[in-house]
Design a protein around this motif. Sequence first.
Motif, PDB file in Angstrom:
ATOM      1  N   GLY A  20       0.786  -1.227   0.000  1.00 60.10           N
ATOM      2  CA  GLY A  20       0.000   0.000   0.000  1.00 60.10           C
ATOM      3  C   GLY A  20       0.817   1.276   0.000  1.00 60.10           C
ATOM      4  N   PRO A  21       0.189   2.403   0.374  1.00 59.13           N
ATOM      5  CA  PRO A  21       0.870   3.709   0.336  1.00 59.13           C
ATOM      6  C   PRO A  21       2.144   3.768   1.174  1.00 59.13           C
ATOM      7  CG  PRO A  21      -1.494   4.009   0.553  1.00 59.13           C
ATOM      8  CD  PRO A  21      -1.246   2.538   0.693  1.00 59.13           C
ATOM      9  N   LEU A  22       2.129   3.154   2.359  1.00 62.05           N
ATOM     10  CA  LEU A  22       3.336   3.194   3.196  1.00 62.05           C
ATOM     11  C   LEU A  22       4.472   2.422   2.532  1.00 62.05           C
ATOM     12  CD1 LEU A  22       1.996   2.791   6.863  1.00 62.05           C
ATOM     13  CD2 LEU A  22       2.988   4.831   5.785  1.00 62.05           C
ATOM     14  N   GLY A  23       4.143   1.276   1.944  1.00 67.26           N
ATOM     15  CA  GLY A  23       5.164   0.488   1.258  1.00 67.26           C
ATOM     16  C   GLY A  23       5.731   1.206   0.052  1.00 67.26           C
ATOM     17  N   THR A  24       4.866   1.828  -0.739  1.00 65.88           N
ATOM     18  CA  THR A  24       5.355   2.535  -1.931  1.00 65.88           C
ATOM     19  C   THR A  24       6.137   3.793  -1.545  1.00 65.88           C
ATOM     20  OG1 THR A  24       3.185   3.626  -2.141  1.00 65.88           O
ATOM     21  CG2 THR A  24       3.568   1.660  -3.461  1.00 65.88           C
ATOM     22  N   LEU A  25       5.738   4.437  -0.444  1.00 60.90           N
ATOM     23  CA  LEU A  25       6.512   5.586   0.037  1.00 60.90           C
ATOM     24  C   LEU A  25       7.906   5.146   0.457  1.00 60.90           C
ATOM     25  CD1 LEU A  25       6.717   8.576   0.820  1.00 60.90           C
ATOM     26  CD2 LEU A  25       5.759   7.975   3.058  1.00 60.90           C
ATOM     27  N   PHE A  26       7.969   4.000   1.130  1.00 67.93           N
ATOM     28  CA  PHE A  26       9.273   3.466   1.548  1.00 67.93           C
ATOM     29  C   PHE A  26      10.153   3.171   0.328  1.00 67.93           C
ATOM     30  CE2 PHE A  26      11.902  -0.344   2.213  1.00 67.93           C
ATOM     31  CZ  PHE A  26      12.753   0.131   3.212  1.00 67.93           C
ATOM     32  N   ILE A  27       9.572   2.541  -0.703  1.00 61.11           N
ATOM     33  CA  ILE A  27      10.344   2.215  -1.908  1.00 61.11           C
ATOM     34  C   ILE A  27      10.754   3.484  -2.643  1.00 61.11           C
ATOM     35  CG2 ILE A  27      10.310   1.004  -4.126  1.00 61.11           C
ATOM     36  CD1 ILE A  27       8.238  -0.904  -2.913  1.00 61.11           C
ATOM     37  N   THR A  28       9.850   4.467  -2.692  1.00 61.93           N
ATOM     38  CA  THR A  28      10.155   5.740  -3.356  1.00 61.93           C
ATOM     39  C   THR A  28      11.395   6.391  -2.752  1.00 61.93           C
ATOM     40  OG1 THR A  28       7.826   6.104  -3.902  1.00 61.93           O
ATOM     41  CG2 THR A  28       9.255   8.045  -3.869  1.00 61.93           C
ATOM     42  N   ILE A  29      11.529   6.269  -1.444  1.00 58.46           N
ATOM     43  CA  ILE A  29      12.695   6.850  -0.754  1.00 58.46           C
ATOM     44  C   ILE A  29      13.908   5.924  -0.831  1.00 58.46           C
ATOM     45  CG2 ILE A  29      13.594   7.615   1.480  1.00 58.46           C
ATOM     46  CD1 ILE A  29      10.682   8.416   2.180  1.00 58.46           C
ATOM     47  N   SER A  30      13.663   4.631  -0.657  1.00 59.39           N
ATOM     48  CA  SER A  30      14.780   3.688  -0.515  1.00 59.39           C
ATOM     49  C   SER A  30      15.500   3.376  -1.818  1.00 59.39           C
ATOM     50  CB  SER A  30      14.287   2.378   0.114  1.00 59.39           C
ATOM     51  OG  SER A  30      13.373   1.716  -0.731  1.00 59.39           O
ATOM     52  N   VAL A  31      14.806   3.440  -2.966  1.00 63.44           N
ATOM     53  CA  VAL A  31      15.487   3.120  -4.231  1.00 63.44           C
ATOM     54  C   VAL A  31      16.590   4.148  -4.556  1.00 63.44           C
ATOM     55  CG1 VAL A  31      15.197   2.957  -6.739  1.00 63.44           C
ATOM     56  CG2 VAL A  31      13.649   1.722  -5.224  1.00 63.44           C
ATOM     57  N   PRO A  32      16.286   5.461  -4.530  1.00 62.69           N
ATOM     58  CA  PRO A  32      17.393   6.418  -4.726  1.00 62.69           C
ATOM     59  C   PRO A  32      18.450   6.295  -3.630  1.00 62.69           C
ATOM     60  CG  PRO A  32      15.272   7.516  -4.998  1.00 62.69           C
ATOM     61  CD  PRO A  32      14.986   6.165  -4.429  1.00 62.69           C
ATOM     62  N   GLY A 214      18.312   5.056 -20.277  1.00 62.55           N
ATOM     63  CA  GLY A 214      18.952   4.293 -19.210  1.00 62.55           C
ATOM     64  C   GLY A 214      19.730   3.103 -19.707  1.00 62.55           C
ATOM     65  N   LEU A 215      19.157   2.354 -20.634  1.00 66.34           N
ATOM     66  CA  LEU A 215      19.792   1.128 -21.110  1.00 66.34           C
ATOM     67  C   LEU A 215      21.066   1.429 -21.901  1.00 66.34           C
ATOM     68  CD1 LEU A 215      18.913  -1.804 -20.679  1.00 66.34           C
ATOM     69  CD2 LEU A 215      17.947  -1.788 -22.968  1.00 66.34           C
ATOM     70  N   ILE A 216      21.010   2.420 -22.773  1.00 67.13           N
ATOM     71  CA  ILE A 216      22.213   2.765 -23.545  1.00 67.13           C
ATOM     72  C   ILE A 216      23.253   3.426 -22.640  1.00 67.13           C
ATOM     73  CG2 ILE A 216      23.111   4.050 -25.534  1.00 67.13           C
ATOM     74  CD1 ILE A 216      20.354   3.813 -26.816  1.00 67.13           C
ATOM     75  N   LEU A 217      22.784   4.206 -21.649  1.00 68.66           N
ATOM     76  CA  LEU A 217      23.716   4.809 -20.700  1.00 68.66           C
ATOM     77  C   LEU A 217      24.451   3.728 -19.910  1.00 68.66           C
ATOM     78  CD1 LEU A 217      24.938   7.270 -19.333  1.00 68.66           C
ATOM     79  CD2 LEU A 217      22.949   7.331 -17.794  1.00 68.66           C
ATOM     80  N   TRP A 218      23.783   2.652 -19.586  1.00 68.74           N
ATOM     81  CA  TRP A 218      24.437   1.515 -18.909  1.00 68.74           C
ATOM     82  C   TRP A 218      25.646   1.053 -19.730  1.00 68.74           C
ATOM     83  CZ3 TRP A 218      21.543  -3.860 -18.546  1.00 68.74           C
ATOM     84  CH2 TRP A 218      22.357  -4.784 -17.899  1.00 68.74           C
ATOM     85  N   ALA A 219      25.480   0.930 -21.033  1.00 69.99           N
ATOM     86  CA  ALA A 219      26.598   0.522 -21.894  1.00 69.99           C
ATOM     87  C   ALA A 219      27.719   1.567 -21.876  1.00 69.99           C
ATOM     88  CB  ALA A 219      26.100   0.310 -23.327  1.00 69.99           C
ATOM     89  N   ASP A 284      14.070   2.860 -14.797  1.00 72.95           N
ATOM     90  CA  ASP A 284      14.637   3.032 -16.141  1.00 72.95           C
ATOM     91  C   ASP A 284      15.810   4.002 -16.170  1.00 72.95           C
ATOM     92  OD1 ASP A 284      12.715   1.318 -17.117  1.00 72.95           O
ATOM     93  OD2 ASP A 284      11.373   2.903 -17.805  1.00 72.95           O
ATOM     94  N   LEU A 285      15.674   5.125 -15.463  1.00 72.13           N
ATOM     95  CA  LEU A 285      16.623   6.221 -15.618  1.00 72.13           C
ATOM     96  C   LEU A 285      17.798   6.181 -14.650  1.00 72.13           C
ATOM     97  CD1 LEU A 285      14.101   9.156 -16.233  1.00 72.13           C
ATOM     98  CD2 LEU A 285      15.293   7.749 -17.922  1.00 72.13           C
ATOM     99  N   ALA A 286      17.591   5.670 -13.443  1.00 74.82           N
ATOM    100  CA  ALA A 286      18.665   5.693 -12.442  1.00 74.82           C
ATOM    101  C   ALA A 286      19.133   4.293 -12.054  1.00 74.82           C
ATOM    102  CB  ALA A 286      18.200   6.458 -11.205  1.00 74.82           C
ATOM    103  N   TRP A 287      18.190   3.426 -11.682  1.00 71.33           N
ATOM    104  CA  TRP A 287      18.550   2.111 -11.151  1.00 71.33           C
ATOM    105  C   TRP A 287      19.290   1.262 -12.179  1.00 71.33           C
ATOM    106  CZ3 TRP A 287      18.314   0.396  -6.216  1.00 71.33           C
ATOM    107  CH2 TRP A 287      18.412  -0.963  -5.983  1.00 71.33           C
ATOM    108  N   VAL A 288      18.755   1.149 -13.375  1.00 80.59           N
ATOM    109  CA  VAL A 288      19.370   0.285 -14.394  1.00 80.59           C
ATOM    110  C   VAL A 288      20.803   0.717 -14.725  1.00 80.59           C
ATOM    111  CG1 VAL A 288      19.272  -0.389 -16.836  1.00 80.59           C
ATOM    112  CG2 VAL A 288      17.239  -0.593 -15.406  1.00 80.59           C
TER     113      VAL A 288
END
Length: 436
Positions: A20-32, A214-219, A284-288
């Motif tokens: 739910g919202p708390l979980g997605t808020l946590f992921i929104t913060i934790s991924v960056p 993101g994908l080409i930047l990875w290369a 797509d833009l940061a994690w990959v």
Amino acid sequence: MADTKNAELNPRTHGYEFFGPLGTLFITISVPATTYALYFGCSEHSGGCPPPVATLWPSAKLSLQSLDFWKSLWDQQAAVVYLAWYLWCVVCWLVLPGDWVEGTTMRDGTKKKYKINAFSTFLLTMGIVAGVITRFGPQSFTYIYEHWVGLVTASVLMAIFQALYCYISSYLGNKLLALGGNTGNPIYDFFIGRELNPSIGSFDIKSFNELRPGLILWALIDISMACEQAVRRGGKVTDITDSMWLVILFQLLYVADGLYNEPAIFTTMDITTDGFGFMLAIGDLAWVPFVYSLQARYLVFKQVELGPIHTALIVLVNFTGYWVFRSANGEKNDFRNGKNPKNLKTLTTQRGTKLLIEGWWGMCRHPNYLGDLLMALAWSLPTGFETPVTYFYVSYFLVLLMHRQYRDDENCEKKYGDDWHKYKQLVPYRIFPYIY
């Protein structure tokens, strides 16, 4: 009448994923935060990979309390470079020739058209980079290593901007919404993605981000890491270690394969089901590009020589994974396009559609995931076994694919009902045959 039709087409979402919202808020913060942590926790500038345990928390605590640390995350020059890179991808999409292909039929009866030129963008970019390195040497392409943190920050800000833009614009006009992103909760819908296919004219934001920037930047990141290593070892391309060559070749092959087979993404869950929100934008833009290239960055400051035997074994693991991945996807794509060249057995459902129960898709429900995981392991093996950090990608990817498999099972059960239970009896294994 229009409002009634719109409500039927875009029903309110009931139920949450990701807690739910708390979980997605946590992921929104934790991924960056995790993207930054993987740099500061595996870097020559922070004391190792990982830094000594005794100094890890005190150092992190001191940094987080320092205004200078937060200011150091911003690099204006890197932000301009990143923006230029993104615009370059847009210009290539616009200018380079490419066929327009139709995606799957959406629930409003329409089909989107997508321009296919991601592979052309990749080839042109790689050609320019190869020319620069050939003309000016490896030292001309070490910028990404030197400005890593600033580029990460720029990509995170781009993801936030795009997710906000798509969320706000989803309320303007009669948009086709994602069935899973219309809860009415702004935190959750911002993360999941409210609009199914946000576009600016014929420019589809979701499919563009899925493959290009993101994908080409990875290369490009991998190549920059190899150049940095070459500079440290003598300044020539021939000075690059065999371990770095393996990581570069494996990952470039994976990127090139994905871009070459661009039409295949239009039948994936990301395109057909998920909206475009922060989840896909940050992925797509940061994690990959900045997480998937961890092994190459590690090999810059921890150089490993494998030797011919270990090199051959790792190559075997990678190409076994690639064979499984490509063969399985080939069977699936042929079948979805109305072809069955191997005459594989199928299960006919009450809906009138068919499910593959033979070939790779008779061994397990997601053989492509198995191939993906074998390749992920091969990308980490060249780093050796001195640190578990370089195996983060394999661990994370396993969790991600297991979650995707769970989501897919849920969606298929809703779609096929009792037929899905029959299918699961015929194909009981999820990802690993005879194991899981």
